[in-house]
Write a protein that holds these residues in place. Structure first.
Motif, PDB file in Angstrom:
ATOM      1  N   ASN A   7      46.465  37.127  41.306  1.00  0.00           N
ATOM      2  CA  ASN A   7      45.447  36.308  41.951  1.00  0.00           C
ATOM      3  C   ASN A   7      44.978  35.220  40.987  1.00  0.00           C
ATOM      4  O   ASN A   7      45.412  35.153  39.825  1.00  0.00           O
ATOM      5  N   ASP A   8      44.104  34.370  41.451  1.00  0.00           N
ATOM      6  CA  ASP A   8      43.695  33.216  40.636  1.00  0.00           C
ATOM      7  C   ASP A   8      42.977  33.616  39.344  1.00  0.00           C
ATOM      8  O   ASP A   8      43.260  33.044  38.286  1.00  0.00           O
ATOM      9  N   PHE A  21      46.526  43.234  43.937  1.00  0.00           N
ATOM     10  CA  PHE A  21      46.194  42.602  42.661  1.00  0.00           C
ATOM     11  C   PHE A  21      45.457  43.604  41.766  1.00  0.00           C
ATOM     12  O   PHE A  21      44.501  44.249  42.199  1.00  0.00           O
ATOM     13  N   GLU A  42      41.651  43.691  41.440  1.00  0.00           N
ATOM     14  CA  GLU A  42      40.876  44.002  42.646  1.00  0.00           C
ATOM     15  C   GLU A  42      40.844  45.512  42.910  1.00  0.00           C
ATOM     16  O   GLU A  42      40.252  45.954  43.897  1.00  0.00           O
TER      17      GLU A  42
END
Length: 986
Positions: free
Chosen positions: A383-384, A510, A513
C-alpha cells in the motif's frame, strides 16, 4: 489448448507448405473458384475485421465453430459461462458468457442471430455500460489442397462494438483490441480444428464438458493394509529434483530443469513412458524466466498431449502447493488421470549471464499462448504507506515482522538473535544431509550471528545467512495419478503416497493493515482445514516442512500450528530456503519431493508441508501419507469462514501520541545502516508507518535499546520518545462490518454506530469482501444484512466522501454491493431508518424484513443528487409508478407498513424482531435444494427481459438444469424414505 494440439510450429510448417503448394498451383490450370465469403448481417459503429487462412478443411472448422462445448478451447477471450454452455448454437438461442473486453472479464448476454449451414454463425450481445457487441464468424473453403489437411479454408471475423459508452473514445480502442484478440483466437480455432476428434464422447470432450473422465472403475485394493480406495483417489507416484550448479545457459532455462526433474520422477515411479500419457500438465510460474504457458512446453518436451494446462500466478511461494492441490482435485473429480507438476528457477544462470552481459536464448512462446487456467491471486504488493517508507522488498518486511515476533515472545534483542541463529544452524545441519540442497554446509549459531564479508548485514536483525537464497538453479517434477491410472500403468503400490487434503487462505493483503504483525489467522485456518479433513492432529504428523524463507515466517507458522519453536528436526525436511535453496515460487515442491521418500519409508506416518506467498500473505498447506485416506480428497478454500480480526488503518503521516510496535534498520549493500523504518500504533488502533530521518536520535536509540512498547510523540517524520517503560500495544478499532455464521446462514452486521452505519470506503470494501466470501462458501446458502436496533444505515458517509474517499469498490460498485449483489439469496433485516444509500442497500437484497417503525427513503434530490446506486431503478421495478415517483421526487421517507402493503417489503415485525424474523426466513430458504433455489431466483430476476414467445423456452432452459441433478434425485429419495434431504448443490 496449447499442448493438446499440434504445436504452433507444426501449424506454421503446415501453413508454409500450403503456401508452397499454392505457388506451384499457379503454373497449373486455375481451379474452380471457391465459394464467396458470407457477408456479416450488419456493420457496427466501431467495426473489427480479421481474415486468416488455415490449412484445415472448412467442414472441420465449422464443426468446431458451432459446438458450444469447444468454444472455450479456441476463443481466448472466454472467461467462463454464467449458466453453463448452451446445448447448441442455433438461431434464436440465448446464453450468458464472461468474455474479456480490453482484458477485463465482462458478462455478455448473447443471442445467436443467424446460422448459415457449413459456413457461418452470427452472435450479437449486450455487454456492461450498454455496449452492443457483434461476433460474426464465417469459414470459406480456400479451394486449394494442403499436404496435411486436405482443403484449406479462410476464417473470417467481422464484428465490433457500438452503443453506450462505446460511442465515445472507448469504442475505437475496444474495436482495435477485439481485432487483435480475435486474430489470436482464429489461429487457435485453426489448431483446434486441425486436431478435432469426431467422436463427441471421447474422454477429452467429456472432460471439457465437465462430465468426468469416463466411467469410474471399481475400488482399488491397497495390498499393504487390505483397504479399498476410490479409483479416482489422487496419489503421488514419482518425484524428482535437480540442483544444477553450472551456469551454462544452453539447456539451463527453468522449463528444461523441470523437464529433467520430471524424467527423474518417472524413473522414481518405475515407468519411463508415464510422462507421455499425461492428460493434465501444470507449471509453477518461474520468476527468473517467464513463460506464457510453461506447462505446454513441458508437455511438448516429454511427448505428452494433455487436454489442459495449468499455471500459477507469477508471484507467490504458495503457488507450488496450490498447484499440487489443484491437480489432485482434478484427479479426484475424474477430470484427469495422470498429471505432471513441474517447476524450476534458473536465477543463478540468469545472474551470471547478466554479469557477463550475455543474452539468454531461452524459449519464448507466441503471444497467443496461455494456459487453460491460471490459479492463485495476484494484486498490488504494497500500500502507499509501505511504499513511502521503503517497505517494498521481502527482506525489509520480514525483518520488521521479526521484531514484532520478538515482542510477542517477550525476549530481549540479544536473547532473540541467539535463539533464531540456533534455529537456523539446525536448518543448515539438515540441509547438509539433503543431497539436493544448494548450500549443504552446516553452520554454527555463532557463525550465523557474526557479520562478515560473506554474511553482511541486510536488515536488522538479519545478516545474509538468515535470509532466503534465491540465486539458485533448481527444479522439481511431481507425477500425480489416480489410483486407477497408477494401477493401469503398473506402478507398484510401494511408490504411492496419497494426497489426503489441501487448503489455501489469504491474510489481510497489506502487511501494515493486519491486526497483529506477529500472528497469522490464515496459517491457522489452512492448518486446521487440512488436519481436520485428514482426521489427524498436529502431534500425529511426524514429518513437517514449514515454508522457511526467514526465521519470522517459521516462528509464526510454528506458533499458529502448535509446533515447537526451537526444534529444527520438527520444522523442516529440506533445510529451508537459505541452505536447501529458495527457487522463487517453487520451494515447497522441493519440500514435497523430500517428504515423499520419507513417507514411503514410514508408511504409517503423515507429512505436512506449508507454503506462503508475498509477505506472509497467501498460504497453502498439504497433508500426505502412504496410509490410505479416510475421506475423499478436498482442496479447501479456508477463506470464507476464517475468523478475521479487525484490520487497521495504515497511515503514512500522523500527528499525536503512539506506541512503538516494530522496527528494522536496513543496510546499504556496500556501506553502513540506512534510515530506520518503524511502525507505531495510535490510541485509535491505526498503524503509522515511517522511515526516520537519516541521522535522527531515534535511529541511535533503536540500535542501542529495546524500544518495543515505548511511548512516542509523532509529528510528520519527527519522532520523540516520551516514555521508555513498555506499555501494551493499542488494539485495532472496531470492525465496520461484523460477519457471523449460523449454519448455512451468513449474517453481515453494519457496525458504525457513531455515524449511523454510514458507508465509507473501508466499509464498502469490507462488504464486498464479505459478499465474495459468502458466494465462495460452499456451506453458505443465504445471507442476512442488518444494522443496529435503531438504524439500518444512513447511506454514504458524506464526510469521508468530502475527503475523496468514495465508497465504490472495483468488483461490486457503489456501497460495495449495489452494482452486483450476490447470486445467492440476500435478505435485509431493517430496524429504524434506511435512508439514501441505506435504502439502496436494502433494495439490493432479494427480500426485506422490516420492523413496523422502520422508514425507507431516497432523499438524494434534496442534495441535488440522484439515488444512483440502484435506488430509483429498483423502486421503479418494485412499486407502482406513482409511489416510486413520490419517493424519488419528494425525498420523503415512507413507513415500512405502507411499503409492505405495496409488496416491496416481505414481512413486517414488531420493533427489535426484524433480525430474528429474517433468520427464520433464511433458515426456511436454506433448507431447500441450493441449485433449485438459485435457478428459481434467476427466473424471477431475468423474466422481465423475456418476450412472450420465448418465455417458456427460457424457463425450460433454466429449470431443465435441475431435472437430472443429484439434488433432484436426493429430494425424491428423501420424500419416499420420510427423511430430511442431504443436499449437495449439484
Amino acid at each position: 489448448m496449447p499442448g493438446s494440439r499440434p504445436s504452433k510450429l507444426r501449424i506454421a510448417v503446415a501453413v508454409a507448405r500450403a503456401a508452397a503448394t499454392a505457388a506451384l498451383s499457379r503454373r497449373r490450370p486455375e481451379p474452380e473458384a471457391p465459394p464467396a465469403a458470407v457477408e456479416p448481417p450488419r456493420r457496427l459503429a466501431h467495426p473489427s475485421a480479421v481474415t486468416l487462412p488455415v490449412p484445415v478443411a472448412a467442414d472441420r472448422v465449422f464443426a468446431v465453430l458451432v459446438n458450444p462445448a469447444r468454444m472455450p478451447d479456441w476463443l481466448l477471450q472466454h472467461a467462463g459461462w454464467v449458466d453453463g454452455p448452451p446445448a447448441t448454437f442455433a438461431e434464436g438461442v440465448r446464453f450468458r458468457q464472461r468474455i474479456r473486453l480490453m482484458g477485463v472479464p465482462s458478462e455478455v448476454r448473447w443471442t445467436v442471430t443467424g446460422v448459415v449451414e457449413g459456413r457461418a454463425v452470427f452472435f450479437e450481445g449486450t455487454a456492461p455500460m450498454g455496449i452492443t457487441v457483434g461476433f460474426y464468424l464465417s469459414v470459406t473453403p480456400a479451394g486449394e489442397k494442403t499436404p496435411a489437411n486436405g482443403d484449406g479454408s479462410i476464417l473470417r471475423f467481422d464484428g465490433g462494438v457500438e452503443g453506450g459508452s462505446a460511442d465515445g473514445p472507448l469504442g475505437p480502442m475496444v474495436a482495435r483490441n477485439l481485432a487483435d484478440a480475435m486474430r489470436k483466437s482464429l489461429t487457435e480455432l485453426g489448431q483446434v480444428a486441425a486436431d478435432h476428434e469426431s467422436d463427441p464422447e471421447s474422454p477429452r470432450d467429456r472432460a471439457r464438458e465437465g462430465r468426468g473422465w469416463g466411467v469410474k472403475p471399481g475400488p482399488i485394493r491397497i495390498e499393504r493394509t487390505g483397504e479399498d480406495v476410490d479409483a479416482w483417489t489422487p496419489v503421488i507416484v514419482g518425484v524428482g529434483q535437480v540442483s544444477e550448479h553450472s551456469t551454462e545457459a544452453a539447456g539451463g532455462d527453468p522449463v528444461s530443469l523441470a523437464v529433467r526433474a520430471l524424467r527423474s520422477a518417472a524413473q522414481d515411479a518405475g515407468s519411463a513412458d508415464l510422462l507421455s500419457k499425461a492428460d493434465l500438465a501444470g507449471y509453477v510460474a518461474s520468476v527468473s524466466w517467464q513463460y506464457q504457458d510453461g506447462a505446454a512446453l513441458i508437455a511438448e518436451a516429454v511427448g505428452a498431449r494433455p487436454d489442459r494446462t495449468v499455471q500459477t500466478t507469477i508471484f507467490g511461494g504458495d503457488g507450488s502447493l496450490r498447484l499440487l492441490n489443484d491437480v489432485a482435485a482434478e484427479i479426484a473429480a475424474g477430470r484427469a488421470g495422470i498429471a505432471l507438476v513441474g517447476g524450476a528457477e534458473a536465477a543463478s544462470t540468469a545472474a551470471a549471464a547478466e554479469r557477463a552481459k550475455q543474452p539468454l536464448d531461452w524459449p519464448v512462446q507466441d503471444d497467443g499462448a496461455e494456459p487453460t487456467r491460471t490459479i492463485g491471486k495476484n494484486a498490488q504488493a504494497n500500500n502507499d504507506p509501505e511504499t513511502a517508507a521503503g517497505l517494498v522488498a521481502p527482506i525489509f518486511l520480514y525483518a520488521l515482522i521479526e521484531s514484532a515476533v520478538r515482542g510477542r515472545l517477550g525476549q530481549a534483542p540479544r536473547e532473540h538473535l541467539d535463539r533464531i541463529t540456533k534455529l537456523w544452524a539446525g536448518f543448515s545441519a539438515i540441509a547438509e544431509r539433503n543431497p539436493h540442497a544448494w548450500q549443504p554446509t552446516a553452520h554454527t549459531s555463532a557463525q550465523l550471528a557474526t557479520p562478515t564479508a560473506a554474511n553482511r548485514m541486510i536488515s536488522t536483525p538479519y545478516p545474509k545467512l538468515l535470509t532466503a537464497n534465491l540465486q539458485v538453479n533448481q527444479g522439481t517434477g511431481i507425477i500425480v495419478c489416480s489410483a486407477a491410472a497408477a494401477t493401469e500403468a503398473g506402478i507398484t503400490q510401494d511408490r504411492w503416497v496419497f494426497v489426503h487434503a489441501g487448503a489455501h487462505a489469504t491474510e489481510e493483503w497489506f502487511v501494515t493493515e493486519r491486526a497483529d504483525l506477529a500472528s497469522s489467522p490464515a496459517i491457522k485456518a489452512v492448518g486446521d482445514a487440512v488436519l481436520g479433513h485428514a482426521g489427524v492432529t498436529i502431534d500425529e504428523v511426524r514429518h513437517v516442512d514449514l515454508y522457511a524463507c526467514f526465521p519470522s515466517a517459521v516462528q509464526i507458522a510454528a506458533l499458529e500450528l502448535d509446533l515447537p519453536l526451537d526444534d529444527p528436526e520438527r520444522l523442516t525436511v529440506t533445510g529451508g530456503l537459505t541452505f536447501a535453496g529458495g527457487p522463487g515460487n517453487n520451494y515447497s515442491s522441493h519440500a514435497i519431493a523430500n517428504l515423499v521418500p520419507l513417507l514411503r519409508a514410514d508408511p504409517g506416518s503423515f507429512g505436512l508441508a506449508t507454503a506462503l506467498g508475498w509477505y506472509l500473505t497467501k498460504h497453502a498447506a498439504t497433508v500426505l501419507s502412504a496410509r490410505p485416506p479416510v475421506r475423499e480428497f478436498r482442496d479447501i478454500d479456508a477463506d470464507p469462514r476464517m475468523p478475521r480480526p479487525p484490520a487497521r488503518r495504515s497511515l503514512a503521516s500522523y500527528t499525536g501520541p503512539a506506541v512503538l510496535e516494530a522496527y528494522t534498520v536496513p543496510y546499504e549493500r556496500f556501506g553502513g545502516p540506512a534510515p530506520a523504518i518503524i511502525t507505531a500504533l495510535t490510541p485509535a488502533g491505526d498503524r503509522v508507518v515511517l522511515k526516520l530521518p537519516e541521522f535522527s536520535e531515534m535511529s541511535e536509540l533503536l540500535a542501542e535499546s529495546d524500544p518495543i512498547g515505548w511511548q512516542l510523540d509523532v509529528t510528520g517524520t519527527t519522532v520523540t520518545v516520551t516514555g521508555t517503560t513498555p506499555v501494551d500495544l493499542p488494539p485495532p478499532g472496531e470492525p465496520p462490518l461484523i460477519v457471523a455464521w449460523h449454519g448455512p446462514v451468513t449474517v453481515l452486521t453494519l457496525n458504525r454506530p457513531a455515524v449511523r452505519n454510514a458507508i465509507d470506503l473501508t466499509t464498502a470494501r469490507a462488504l464486498e469482501k464479505a459478499i465474495d466470501a459468502f458466494e465462495a462458501d460452499d456451506q453458505a446458502r443465504v445471507a442476512v444484512l442488518t444494522g443496529s436496533d435503531t438504524v439500518f444505515s444512513a447511506g454514504m458517509d458524506l464526510k469521508a466522501a468530502a475527503r475523496g474517499e468514495y465508497p465504490v469498490t472495483e468488483g461490486r460498485g457503489l456501497l460495495g454491493i449495489t452494482a452486483r449483489p450476490p447470486a445467492k439469496p440476500l435478505i435485509a433485516a431493517v430496524e429504524g431508518a434506511a435512508l439514501a444509500g441505506g435504502c439502496e442497500l436494502a433494495l439490493a437484497a432479494d427480500l426485506i424484513v422490516a420492523a413496523e417503525d422502520a422508514v425507507f427513503g431516497i432523499p438524494e434530490v434534496r442534495r441535488g443528487l440522484v439515488a444512483a446506486a440502484g435506488g430509483v431503478l429498483r423502486l421503479a421495478q418494485s412499486l407502482p409508478r406513482s409511489t416510486a415517483l413520490e419517493m424519488a421526487l419528494t425525498g420523503e421517507p415512507m413507513p415500512a407498513r405502507r411499503l409492505h402493503e405495496l409488496g416491496l417489503i416481505n414481512r413486517v415485525t414488531s420493533p427489535g424482531k426484524a433480525l430474528a424474523t429474517a433468520l427464520e426466513l433464511a433458515a426456511g430458504i436454506a433448507a431447500n435444494a441450493p441449485l433449485a433455489v438459485l435457478l428459481s431466483k434467476r427466473i424471477v430476476d431475468e423474466h422481465r427481459d423475456w418476450g412472450a414467445a420465448e418465455a417458456f423456452d427460457r424457463l425450460s432452459d433454466i429449470s431443465g438444469r435441475v431435472i437430472g441433478s443429484a439434488d433432484a434425485q436426493e429430494g425424491i429419495r428423501a420424500f419416499a424414505e420420510h427423511r430430511t434431504p442431504q443436499w449437495k448443490g449439484r
